[in-house]
Design a protein around this motif. Structure first.
Motif, PDB file in Angstrom:
ATOM      1  N   ASP A 206     -27.837 -31.337 -69.467  1.00 41.11           N
ATOM      2  CA  ASP A 206     -28.106 -30.704 -68.180  1.00 41.11           C
ATOM      3  C   ASP A 206     -28.084 -31.715 -67.041  1.00 41.11           C
ATOM      4  OD1 ASP A 206     -30.587 -31.975 -67.970  1.00 41.11           O
ATOM      5  OD2 ASP A 206     -31.769 -30.164 -68.297  1.00 41.11           O
ATOM      6  N   LEU A 207     -28.275 -31.230 -65.821  1.00 38.37           N
ATOM      7  CA  LEU A 207     -28.165 -32.069 -64.630  1.00 38.37           C
ATOM      8  C   LEU A 207     -29.213 -33.175 -64.595  1.00 38.37           C
ATOM      9  CD1 LEU A 207     -27.517 -29.315 -61.914  1.00 38.37           C
ATOM     10  CD2 LEU A 207     -25.860 -30.912 -62.888  1.00 38.37           C
ATOM     11  N   GLU A 208     -30.310 -33.011 -65.297  1.00 39.79           N
ATOM     12  CA  GLU A 208     -31.386 -34.000 -65.304  1.00 39.79           C
ATOM     13  C   GLU A 208     -31.305 -34.941 -66.495  1.00 39.79           C
ATOM     14  OE1 GLU A 208     -34.929 -31.694 -65.083  1.00 39.79           O
ATOM     15  OE2 GLU A 208     -34.619 -31.155 -62.975  1.00 39.79           O
ATOM     16  N   GLY A 209     -30.247 -34.821 -67.284  1.00 45.58           N
ATOM     17  CA  GLY A 209     -30.051 -35.724 -68.410  1.00 45.58           C
ATOM     18  C   GLY A 209     -30.631 -35.254 -69.723  1.00 45.58           C
ATOM     19  N   VAL A 210     -31.254 -34.069 -69.749  1.00 44.62           N
ATOM     20  CA  VAL A 210     -31.724 -33.508 -71.019  1.00 44.62           C
ATOM     21  C   VAL A 210     -30.508 -33.086 -71.835  1.00 44.62           C
ATOM     22  CG1 VAL A 210     -33.070 -31.679 -72.116  1.00 44.62           C
ATOM     23  CG2 VAL A 210     -33.870 -32.719 -69.980  1.00 44.62           C
ATOM     24  N   MET A 211     -30.484 -33.451 -73.100  1.00 44.78           N
ATOM     25  CA  MET A 211     -29.300 -33.139 -73.890  1.00 44.78           C
ATOM     26  C   MET A 211     -29.675 -32.690 -75.293  1.00 44.78           C
ATOM     27  SD  MET A 211     -27.782 -36.965 -74.646  1.00 44.78           S
ATOM     28  CE  MET A 211     -26.349 -36.281 -75.496  1.00 44.78           C
ATOM     29  N   GLN A 212     -28.734 -32.008 -75.918  1.00 47.46           N
ATOM     30  CA  GLN A 212     -28.860 -31.631 -77.323  1.00 47.46           C
ATOM     31  C   GLN A 212     -27.459 -31.524 -77.911  1.00 47.46           C
ATOM     32  OE1 GLN A 212     -31.769 -29.011 -79.799  1.00 47.46           O
ATOM     33  NE2 GLN A 212     -30.475 -27.579 -78.671  1.00 47.46           N
ATOM     34  N   GLN A 213     -27.227 -32.282 -78.949  1.00 49.92           N
ATOM     35  CA  GLN A 213     -25.952 -32.251 -79.638  1.00 49.92           C
ATOM     36  C   GLN A 213     -26.065 -31.385 -80.897  1.00 49.92           C
ATOM     37  OE1 GLN A 213     -23.171 -33.352 -78.349  1.00 49.92           O
ATOM     38  NE2 GLN A 213     -24.356 -34.053 -76.567  1.00 49.92           N
ATOM     39  N   PRO A 214     -24.956 -30.910 -81.418  1.00 44.82           N
ATOM     40  CA  PRO A 214     -24.999 -30.007 -82.572  1.00 44.82           C
ATOM     41  C   PRO A 214     -25.784 -30.550 -83.756  1.00 44.82           C
ATOM     42  CG  PRO A 214     -22.796 -30.056 -81.646  1.00 44.82           C
ATOM     43  CD  PRO A 214     -23.568 -31.093 -80.922  1.00 44.82           C
ATOM     44  N   GLN A 215     -25.598 -31.835 -84.076  1.00 48.20           N
ATOM     45  CA  GLN A 215     -26.281 -32.395 -85.245  1.00 48.20           C
ATOM     46  C   GLN A 215     -27.789 -32.392 -85.066  1.00 48.20           C
ATOM     47  OE1 GLN A 215     -25.000 -33.006 -88.189  1.00 48.20           O
ATOM     48  NE2 GLN A 215     -23.016 -32.340 -87.388  1.00 48.20           N
ATOM     49  N   SER A 216     -28.236 -32.600 -83.834  1.00 48.86           N
ATOM     50  CA  SER A 216     -29.674 -32.555 -83.561  1.00 48.86           C
ATOM     51  C   SER A 216     -30.231 -31.157 -83.807  1.00 48.86           C
ATOM     52  CB  SER A 216     -29.950 -32.984 -82.119  1.00 48.86           C
ATOM     53  OG  SER A 216     -31.318 -32.831 -81.796  1.00 48.86           O
ATOM     54  N   LEU A 217     -29.523 -30.142 -83.326  1.00 48.23           N
ATOM     55  CA  LEU A 217     -29.972 -28.767 -83.542  1.00 48.23           C
ATOM     56  C   LEU A 217     -29.914 -28.399 -85.017  1.00 48.23           C
ATOM     57  CD1 LEU A 217     -30.980 -26.070 -82.554  1.00 48.23           C
ATOM     58  CD2 LEU A 217     -28.642 -25.481 -81.872  1.00 48.23           C
ATOM     59  N   LEU A 218     -28.891 -28.854 -85.717  1.00 43.45           N
ATOM     60  CA  LEU A 218     -28.796 -28.567 -87.151  1.00 43.45           C
ATOM     61  C   LEU A 218     -29.991 -29.147 -87.911  1.00 43.45           C
ATOM     62  CD1 LEU A 218     -24.978 -29.157 -87.703  1.00 43.45           C
ATOM     63  CD2 LEU A 218     -26.182 -26.981 -87.998  1.00 43.45           C
TER      64      LEU A 218
ATOM     65  N   PRO B  29     -23.985 -23.337 -73.039  1.00 41.07           N
ATOM     66  CA  PRO B  29     -24.107 -24.576 -72.274  1.00 41.07           C
ATOM     67  C   PRO B  29     -25.417 -24.669 -71.490  1.00 41.07           C
ATOM     68  CG  PRO B  29     -21.953 -23.565 -71.922  1.00 41.07           C
ATOM     69  CD  PRO B  29     -22.807 -22.549 -72.622  1.00 41.07           C
ATOM     70  N   PHE B  30     -25.809 -25.905 -71.219  1.00 44.81           N
ATOM     71  CA  PHE B  30     -26.829 -26.185 -70.214  1.00 44.81           C
ATOM     72  C   PHE B  30     -26.242 -25.896 -68.826  1.00 44.81           C
ATOM     73  CE2 PHE B  30     -28.182 -29.091 -73.597  1.00 44.81           C
ATOM     74  CZ  PHE B  30     -29.572 -29.078 -73.508  1.00 44.81           C
TER      75      PHE B  30
ATOM     76  N   ALA C  32     -20.854 -17.745 -73.818  1.00 40.50           N
ATOM     77  CA  ALA C  32     -20.303 -18.448 -72.666  1.00 40.50           C
ATOM     78  C   ALA C  32     -21.354 -18.579 -71.568  1.00 40.50           C
ATOM     79  CB  ALA C  32     -19.081 -17.701 -72.137  1.00 40.50           C
ATOM     80  N   ARG C  33     -21.015 -19.349 -70.556  1.00 37.29           N
ATOM     81  CA  ARG C  33     -21.836 -19.423 -69.345  1.00 37.29           C
ATOM     82  C   ARG C  33     -20.878 -19.482 -68.164  1.00 37.29           C
ATOM     83  NH1 ARG C  33     -27.345 -22.929 -68.451  1.00 37.29           N
ATOM     84  NH2 ARG C  33     -27.609 -22.521 -66.221  1.00 37.29           N
ATOM     85  N   THR C  34     -21.320 -19.013 -66.996  1.00 37.84           N
ATOM     86  CA  THR C  34     -20.503 -19.126 -65.797  1.00 37.84           C
ATOM     87  C   THR C  34     -21.380 -19.090 -64.568  1.00 37.84           C
ATOM     88  OG1 THR C  34     -18.412 -18.410 -64.807  1.00 37.84           O
ATOM     89  CG2 THR C  34     -20.010 -16.678 -65.334  1.00 37.84           C
ATOM     90  N   ASP C  35     -20.753 -19.368 -63.447  1.00 42.47           N
ATOM     91  CA  ASP C  35     -21.401 -19.266 -62.135  1.00 42.47           C
ATOM     92  C   ASP C  35     -20.802 -18.057 -61.429  1.00 42.47           C
ATOM     93  OD1 ASP C  35     -22.336 -19.426 -59.553  1.00 42.47           O
ATOM     94  OD2 ASP C  35     -21.692 -21.496 -59.211  1.00 42.47           O
ATOM     95  N   PRO C  36     -21.567 -16.988 -61.242  1.00 43.07           N
ATOM     96  CA  PRO C  36     -21.012 -15.769 -60.641  1.00 43.07           C
ATOM     97  C   PRO C  36     -20.420 -15.974 -59.253  1.00 43.07           C
ATOM     98  CG  PRO C  36     -23.109 -15.303 -61.656  1.00 43.07           C
ATOM     99  CD  PRO C  36     -22.967 -16.806 -61.660  1.00 43.07           C
ATOM    100  N   GLN C  37     -20.795 -17.051 -58.587  1.00 38.99           N
ATOM    101  CA  GLN C  37     -20.271 -17.293 -57.250  1.00 38.99           C
ATOM    102  C   GLN C  37     -18.930 -18.029 -57.251  1.00 38.99           C
ATOM    103  OE1 GLN C  37     -23.689 -18.011 -54.268  1.00 38.99           O
ATOM    104  NE2 GLN C  37     -24.482 -18.886 -56.164  1.00 38.99           N
TER     105      GLN C  37
END
Length: 283
Positions: free
Chosen positions: A47-59, A74-75, A106-111
Motif C-alpha cells: 500500500d501507499l504507506e509501505g504495508v505489504m503482504q506477499q503470497p508466501q506470507s499469506l500462505l 490489491p492494496f 479486481a480493484r479499480t478507481d471509479p473516477q
C-alpha cells in the motif's frame, strides 16, 4: 499438519490459550469448529504507506490458521497502473500460481476514465471473480453517478462488489443502501460491516440495518472483533448473508476466527459464515 475440512480445530492465540486453561474444559468446547474456512478479505501487494503482504506470507498464515482458501485483491497500491490494471494483473498471476488457495478480486478507481474497461478486462480476460472498491481510498461516493457504469458492468458480468464500509468521517453504510436499492440484482459485500477506521455501535447497527432491508447485501466480519455484534448480525439478517473475513495483513486470521467462534453460533451457522455463503455467492 494441515487440518482437513472435517477435522476439529481449536483456534487460540497464546493469551487465549492461557485463559482457556484457567476456564476449564467447558470453555474449550465453545471454541471448536468442524469445517472449512474461506477468508473473504485479504490484500496482496504493497500500500501507499509501505504495508505489504506477499503470497508466501499469506500462505503461511493460512497454514497456521487452518484456512483453506482466501479471496485476495490489491492494496491501495503505490504503482497500480491505469485503473489498477498492473495490480490486477499481479493478482491474476498469484491466483494462477495457487489456484487451490486463492480467489482473485479486481480493484479499480471509479473516477478513472478506463475504470469500466478495466473491470471488464479483469473479469473476462484475467478470470477474476469479483471487485473490491474502497470509497475512502479513492475518494468517491458509492452512489455517485460516476460509479453507476461500474455497478451496471458488475450486474452484467454477474460478479459481486466488496465495498469497504468502515464508519468514520463520512458514514458509508447509508451510501451503500442507496446502491443496493438501485441495483437489486447486484450482490454487495459490506467489508468490515461498518467498522474499520472507527468501530462504533452506530456503524455496526447501520450496516446490519442496510443488510436487513436489502436481500442483496452481505456482511463481512473483518475488524469487528466483537462477538456480540457478529452474533446480532446473524440473528437479524440470518446466517446465509454473513461472511468471514480477516483483512490481512491489517488483521489477524487467528484472532478473527476466534471472534467468530465466541459468538455461540451453531455448527451449521458457523459452516455458513466460514465457507458456505461465500461459495454460494461466487457460483
Amino acid at each position: 499438519m494441515r487440518a482437513s475440512p472435517h477435522r476439529t480445530v481449536d483456534f487460540m492465540t497464546q493469551a487465549q490459550m492461557g485463559a482457556r486453561s484457567r476456564a476449564g474444559s467447558a470453555h474449550r468446547s465453545q471454541l471448536l469448529y468442524h469445517g472449512a474456512i474461506i477468508d473473504a478479505h485479504n490484500h496482496i501487494g504493497m500500500d501507499l504507506e509501505g504495508v505489504m503482504q506477499q503470497p508466501q506470507s499469506l500462505l503461511r498464515k493460512m497454514e497456521q490458521s487452518h484456512v483453506q482458501k482466501c479471496i485476495i485483491f490489491p492494496f491501495n497500491e503505490i504503482k497500480p497502473g491505469k485503473a489498477f490494471s498492473t495490480a490486477n494483473d499481479y493478482i491474476a498471476k498469484v491466483v494462477a500460481a495457487h489456484p487451490e488457495k486463492f480467489i482473485g478480486f479486481a480493484r479499480t478507481d471509479p473516477q478513472h476514465p478506463l475504470a469500466v474497461d478495466e473491470v471488464r478486462r479483469a473479469v473476462k480476460q484475467l478470470g477474476l471473480k469479483g471487485l473490491k472498491l474502497h470509497p475512502r481510498s479513492q475518494l468517491f461516493n458509492p452512489s455517485d453517478e460516476r460509479t453507476l457504469p461500474i455497478l451496471e458492468a458488475c450486474v452484467e458480468l454477474r460478479v459481486p462488489i466488496l465495498f469497504h464500509s468502515g464508519y468514520a468521517y463520512d458514514p458509508i453504510p447509508p451510501m451503500i443502501a442507496q446502491v443496493a436499492q438501485s441495483f437489486p440484482d447486484l450482490s454487495i459485500i459490506m467489508g468490515h460491516m461498518g467498522c474499520s477506521e472507527v468501530c462504533t455501535p452506530t456503524g455496526v447497527e447501520e450496516a446490519i440495518h442496510v443488510a436487513r432491508c436489502n436481500d442483496n447485501v452481505y456482511l463481512e466480519t473483518s475488524r469487528v472483533m466483537l462477538a456480540s455484534c457478529i452474533a446480532k448480525a446473524v440473528q437479524v439478517v440470518g446466517d446465509t448473508r454473513v461472511l468471514f473475513g480477516s483483512d490481512t495483513p491489517y488483521g489477524s486470521q487467528l484472532d478473527e476466527i476466534t471472534t467468530i467462534l465466541r459468538t455461540g453460533l451453531s455448527e451449521t451457522s458457523l459452516s455458513r459464515v466460514f465457507s458456505e455463503n461465500i461459495k454460494e455467492l461466487l457460483r
